[in-house]
Write a protein that holds these residues in place. Structure first.
Motif, PDB file in Angstrom:
ATOM      1  N   THR A   1     -69.824 -67.372 -52.761  1.00  0.00           N
ATOM      2  CA  THR A   1     -69.199 -66.905 -51.410  1.00  0.00           C
ATOM      3  C   THR A   1     -68.689 -65.696 -51.710  1.00  0.00           C
ATOM      4  O   THR A   1     -68.795 -64.865 -52.823  1.00  0.00           O
ATOM      5  CB  THR A   1     -67.751 -67.680 -51.069  1.00  0.00           C
TER       6      THR A   1
ATOM      7  N   ASN B   1     -74.714 -75.183 -46.140  1.00  0.00           N
ATOM      8  CA  ASN B   1     -73.631 -75.182 -47.211  1.00  0.00           C
ATOM      9  C   ASN B   1     -74.528 -75.794 -48.433  1.00  0.00           C
ATOM     10  O   ASN B   1     -74.282 -75.194 -49.437  1.00  0.00           O
ATOM     11  CB  ASN B   1     -72.712 -76.127 -46.672  1.00  0.00           C
TER      12      ASN B   1
ATOM     13  N   TRP C   1     -68.912 -73.577 -50.975  1.00  0.00           N
ATOM     14  CA  TRP C   1     -69.086 -72.929 -49.704  1.00  0.00           C
ATOM     15  C   TRP C   1     -68.316 -74.012 -48.613  1.00  0.00           C
ATOM     16  O   TRP C   1     -67.999 -75.029 -49.017  1.00  0.00           O
ATOM     17  CB  TRP C   1     -70.370 -72.582 -49.194  1.00  0.00           C
ATOM     18  N   ASP C   2     -67.944 -73.575 -47.522  1.00  0.00           N
ATOM     19  CA  ASP C   2     -67.257 -74.310 -46.362  1.00  0.00           C
ATOM     20  C   ASP C   2     -67.989 -74.345 -45.222  1.00  0.00           C
ATOM     21  O   ASP C   2     -68.191 -73.028 -44.854  1.00  0.00           O
ATOM     22  CB  ASP C   2     -65.720 -73.811 -46.320  1.00  0.00           C
ATOM     23  N   THR C   3     -68.285 -75.428 -44.400  1.00  0.00           N
ATOM     24  CA  THR C   3     -69.096 -75.514 -43.311  1.00  0.00           C
ATOM     25  C   THR C   3     -68.288 -74.545 -42.161  1.00  0.00           C
ATOM     26  O   THR C   3     -68.950 -74.021 -41.424  1.00  0.00           O
ATOM     27  CB  THR C   3     -69.519 -76.967 -42.771  1.00  0.00           C
TER      28      THR C   3
ATOM     29  N   GLU D   1     -74.838 -73.644 -52.309  1.00  0.00           N
ATOM     30  CA  GLU D   1     -74.481 -74.331 -53.364  1.00  0.00           C
ATOM     31  C   GLU D   1     -75.592 -74.659 -54.464  1.00  0.00           C
ATOM     32  O   GLU D   1     -75.334 -74.437 -55.641  1.00  0.00           O
ATOM     33  CB  GLU D   1     -73.620 -75.586 -53.079  1.00  0.00           C
TER      34      GLU D   1
END
Length: 184
Positions: free
Chosen positions: A79, A69, A86-88, A73
């Motif tokens: 994304t 992540n 971003w999201d894990t 970034e």
């Protein structure tokens, strides 16, 4: 009116079931990293596919989901929806998604109650309905070998431990990509 709605819902579900049984896959992907649909065909988006391959590669090189992540970034990699953050959970779902090896699992979710069909409320299929696995349904972004190695690594990192009495439990410790020797 309620019976008519139920009948319509059942007919729609029957139609989906027949499509699934034939192996027909839906090609109207929206916001699916690495792929787009062109003339009802799933095609690879090269720039996005590179991002997907990098995620698989970083994971196999020992990075955690949070580190992947952060990598994206700090490198300004967006994304699929154009967001900077971003999201894990998204990364984890990508690593588990069979579509990246060119296969498709149909009916992962379903609409349980016909009254909610219009609202879009869906439930995860954990055995309530049949699911259908279609091999080689579209071009793969990662090889089957890479995908399988990632699944093995995910299972390893889950830290399942066997107790003295033979039962299996999840360890309370988490995988640490920073301190490799701390994982043993």
């Amino acid at each position: 009116a309620q019976d008519e709605s139920r009948n319509t819902s059942e007919n729609i579900q029957w139609g989906f079931q027949r499509k699934f049984e034939k192996g027909d896959i839906f090609t109207k992907y929206k916001n699916f990293m690495g792929y787009t649909c062109v003339d009802a065909e799933i095609v690879i988006v090269p720039e996005q596919a590179d991002v997907v391959r990098k995620i698989f590669d970083l994971y196999l090189h020992g990075l955690t989901l949070a580190q992947i992540n952060t990598f994206h970034e700090t490198h300004g990699i967006m994304t699929v929806t154009g967001k900077k953050n971003w999201d894990t959970t998204t990364i984890q779902k990508m690593l588990k998604n069979e579509k990246y090896k060119g296969d498709t699992l149909l009916q992962k979710t379903f609409t349980e109650d016909f009254m909610f069909f219009d609202t879009g409320k869906r439930s995860r299929n954990i055995g309530q309905r049949n699911s259908y696995y279609v091999r080689d349904s579209h071009p793969a972004i990662v090889s089957i070998e890479v995908f399988d190695k990632v699944q093995e690594e995910m299972a390893k990192r889950a830290r399942l431990v066997r107790n003295e009495d033979g039962t299996v439990a999840t360890s309370t410790s988490k995988y640490n990509g920073k301190y490799l020797l701390g994982n043993y």
